[in-house]
Scaffold this active site. Structure first.
Site, PDB file in Angstrom:
ATOM      1  N   ARG A  86       0.853  -1.186   0.000  1.00 38.96           N
ATOM      2  CA  ARG A  86       0.000   0.000   0.000  1.00 38.96           C
ATOM      3  C   ARG A  86       0.894   1.244   0.000  1.00 38.96           C
ATOM      4  O   ARG A  86       1.976   1.249   0.604  1.00 38.96           O
ATOM      5  CB  ARG A  86      -0.875   0.025   1.258  1.00 38.96           C
ATOM      6  CG  ARG A  86      -1.855   1.179   1.261  1.00 38.96           C
ATOM      7  CD  ARG A  86      -2.531   1.390   2.617  1.00 38.96           C
ATOM      8  NE  ARG A  86      -3.447   2.516   2.557  1.00 38.96           N
ATOM      9  CZ  ARG A  86      -3.880   3.213   3.601  1.00 38.96           C
ATOM     10  NH1 ARG A  86      -3.497   2.880   4.813  1.00 38.96           N
ATOM     11  NH2 ARG A  86      -4.709   4.225   3.451  1.00 38.96           N
ATOM     12  N   HIS A  87       0.446   2.298  -0.675  1.00 39.07           N
ATOM     13  CA  HIS A  87       1.210   3.550  -0.691  1.00 39.07           C
ATOM     14  C   HIS A  87       1.497   4.033   0.734  1.00 39.07           C
ATOM     15  O   HIS A  87       0.805   3.668   1.678  1.00 39.07           O
ATOM     16  CB  HIS A  87       0.425   4.622  -1.460  1.00 39.07           C
ATOM     17  CG  HIS A  87      -0.933   4.868  -0.849  1.00 39.07           C
ATOM     18  ND1 HIS A  87      -1.117   5.606   0.293  1.00 39.07           N
ATOM     19  CD2 HIS A  87      -2.152   4.419  -1.209  1.00 39.07           C
ATOM     20  CE1 HIS A  87      -2.390   5.622   0.598  1.00 39.07           C
ATOM     21  NE2 HIS A  87      -3.052   4.896  -0.286  1.00 39.07           N
ATOM     22  N   GLY A  88       2.482   4.887   0.874  1.00 39.28           N
ATOM     23  CA  GLY A  88       2.841   5.458   2.174  1.00 39.28           C
ATOM     24  C   GLY A  88       1.870   6.546   2.613  1.00 39.28           C
ATOM     25  O   GLY A  88       0.845   6.785   1.967  1.00 39.28           O
TER      26      GLY A  88
END
Ligand code: NAG
Length: 481
Positions: A86-88
């Site tokens: 998942r993106h940061g």
């Protein structure tokens, strides 16, 4: 010191946070400082931030790890790593910012009866620092999340993340969303740093000596391409019935009344969505700026637990076990992961080089949750409903622990040689957020690749997105063939 705390990643930020909390409690004894004592409050609420949880808060104790070249005393060698990431940490979306402005306007329009001091007045006076351009983009802390994750994974699996593999055999697929593409680039920066210790990473992907990211929304945003999911869940106004009912239920009503009194605004000017955005702002201020937000002072821990449940309810009905199509829509991605492993096994058996020793897939919480549900993880005996908040106190489905920012599900394929018999075998270990994820069906921490495939054969062979995602009413005859 405390502004810097948020920018320090991983273990050091926890040390810094601890130091801040200590300082804060010290200063409370000597000299009251309006912004400092809250550090303890922010960390007290952070276990309940759901999908807006900081990675380090969901994963205490993440330090550098020994390389895993030698699992089982050299008998097993990692041959491939497939990671779903998942993106940061990101900014709020435009929609969330709009709601926050709406809440701010409610506070600013408080009648003359409301006092000039107190939390409501203080929040009304404070300018909002969020702007429209931010719309869900990856923040500095999010870039750091990804660089740090890359460096930890590369240190743990150095042979897979070798310079040579990076240059020619790494595969990086991402959702087209800006925050995901940026997360992929930040991850590559982290790999570059791993290979060039002490040097600042390049800004340009072309200088990273690594295969560049490729966009694939069909894979990473399968939920946008699944007609049946869109019709039955996403666009269906009654599908999230339990979410809406909980917003109107007694637990939320109690918070509404309390917050209205605290902020000195008429309860009719507030609603569950505005309460939720205040809570989100508390979490965003902590995750993005590393500060304890005054918005956190609106809530106590019991409120936070209720608001966490509201967030989890939505994830449950929209991305989790609530509807079968939520998870079935991810079967193409699930199959893609196994196709990579199949190919690596084949190549390895033929003594060829594995063509994709590292596969990185960047997406969203909405990408990970359906896949974990498809695999049977975090399933409670009873569904999460508007009416069983109390009974679900110890539920497994807790999004803050499953899909915080930068959350990741990693499949590690090992080739193992048994010393006693000439038998060779392939094993798989899964990691969720860098911790071993035992198999959902056996609780074992590692298993034969063949066994894993057998267990999931119904999904691997019987799940076809083209059929699963077909809206039933449109094609009722072909269903009966
Ligand atoms: C919308 O959701 C409800 C509740 O799950 C369901 O009964 C109904 O069939 C759905 N509507 C459509 C168009 O799928």
């Amino acid at each position: 010191m405390w502004r810097r705390a948020g920018r320090l990643p991983g273990a050091s930020s926890r040390v810094a946070a601890l130091a801040v909390a200590l300082l804060a409690s010290l200063s409370r004894c000597s000299r009251p400082e309006p912004s400092e004592p809250g550090a303890a409050v922010a960390s007290a609420l952070s276990p309940y931030f759901g999908t807006k949880t900081r990675y380090e808060d969901a994963q205490p104790g993440l330090g550098p790890r020994a390389a895993e070249e030698d699992r089982e005393g050299g008998a097993c060698t990692p041959v491939q790593l497939v990671a779903l990431i998942r993106h940061g940490t990101r900014y709020p979306t435009a929609k969330q910012i709009r709601k926050l402005r709406q809440l701010h306007a409610v506070l600013q329009s408080r009648g003359p009866g409301a006092g000039d001091d107190g939390l409501g007045a203080d929040l009304a006076r404070r300018p909002l620092w969020y702007a429209d351009w931010m719309d869900g983009q990856l923040v500095d802390k999010g870039w750091q999340d990804m660089r740090q994750l890359a460096r930890r994974l590369a240190a743990r699996f150095p042979a897979l993340f070798s310079r040579h593999n990076c240059r020619s055999r790494l595969r990086l697929v991402t959702s087209s969303k800006h925050r995901c593409v940026d997360s992929g680039v930040a991850f590559l920066q982290g790999l570059w740093q791993h290979h060039h210790p002490g040097l600042p990473p390049p800004d340009d992907v072309a200088d990273m000596e690594c295969v560049p990211p490729r966009i694939n929304d069909k894979l990473m945003r399968f939920f946008d391409h699944c007609e049946r999911f869109l019709n039955e869940v996403e666009k269906n106004t009654t599908a999230l019935y339990h979410v809406e009912a909980f917003k109107k239920g007694p637990e939320m009503q109690k918070i509404l009344n309390k917050v209205a009194a605290t902020l000195q605004v008429p309860v009719n000017n507030l609603n569950a969505d505005l309460i939720q955005v205040a809570f989100f702002t508390c979490s965003f201020d902590l995750a993005i700026k590393g500060i304890k937000s005054p918005w956190c002072d609106v809530f106590d821990i019991d409120d936070a637990k209720v608001l966490e449940y509201l967030n989890d309810l939505k994830q449950y009905w929209k991305r989790g076990y609530g509807y079968t199509i939520n998870s079935r829509s991810s079967c193409t991605l699930f199959q893609d992961i196994f196709q990579h492993m199949d190919k690596a096994v084949e190549e390895n058996q033929r003594s060829q080089q594995v063509s994709s020793p590292v596969v990185l897939q960047f997406g969203h919480a909405e990408t990970l949750l359906p896949l974990l549900s498809l695999m049977g993880y975090f399933k409670d005996k009873e569904p999460l409903t508007a009416y069983n908040y109390k009974e679900q106190t110890h539920r497994k489905f807790r999004s803050g622990q499953i899909v915080p920012y930068a959350s990741n599900l990693v499949f590690v394929l090992y080739h193992c040689k048994n010393a006693k018999t000439p038998k060779e075998e392939f094993q798989v270990q899964m990691l969720l957020n860098e911790k071993v994820l035992p198999l959902a069906y056996s609780q074992e921490t590692v298993c034969l690749y063949e066994d894993l495939k057998n267990h999931y054969q119904d999904i691997l062979q019987g799940c076809h997105a083209s059929e699963e995602c077909e809206s039933p009413k449109m094609n009722s005859t072909s269903d009966e063939l």
